[in-house]
Design a protein around this motif. Sequence first.
Motif, mmCIF file in Angstrom:
data_model
loop_
_atom_site.group_PDB
_atom_site.id
_atom_site.type_symbol
_atom_site.label_atom_id
_atom_site.label_comp_id
_atom_site.label_asym_id
_atom_site.label_seq_id
_atom_site.Cartn_x
_atom_site.Cartn_y
_atom_site.Cartn_z
ATOM 1 N N ASP A 33 20.696 -3.238 35.042
ATOM 2 C CA ASP A 33 20.473 -4.603 35.528
ATOM 3 C C ASP A 33 18.992 -4.870 35.789
ATOM 4 N N ASP A 82 16.367 -7.489 33.712
ATOM 5 C CA ASP A 82 15.603 -8.569 34.342
ATOM 6 C C ASP A 82 14.106 -8.442 34.074
ATOM 7 N N LYS A 133 24.003 -7.196 29.353
ATOM 8 C CA LYS A 133 22.675 -6.665 29.716
ATOM 9 C C LYS A 133 22.027 -5.894 28.568
#
Length: 119
Positions: free
Chosen positions: A55, A59, A77
Amino acid sequence: MTRAEFDKFCRALPMATNVVQWGGASVWKVGGKIFAVANNWGPGEGAKFSFKCSDMSYDLLRQQKGIVPAPYLARAKWVQVDAVKALRDKDLKAYIETAYRLVAKKLTKAVKKELGLDL
């Protein structure tokens, strides 16, 4: 990194398998689950590399120039490295290795045992 170098690196990961599908993409799997893909889809020169991320990595990476959420796989993801120089080879290899581990860890105990993976 070239597609040949990508394939050579992925081939060295324990129990990794390769299939060419989706219009010539080099798809790498462990236990039947995909962890990385190399393809030449879309505009631009050279291969594009897609891989599963944590995760936090997802990002961070998608904010970098030349890296985008992977088409069709972003919800899980995945990122796609579009630019040849978006990541150094050393970093790309580290992310691919992490992708391999993320996917392998989610395999069932029976599949891990069958493959001899101790993760």
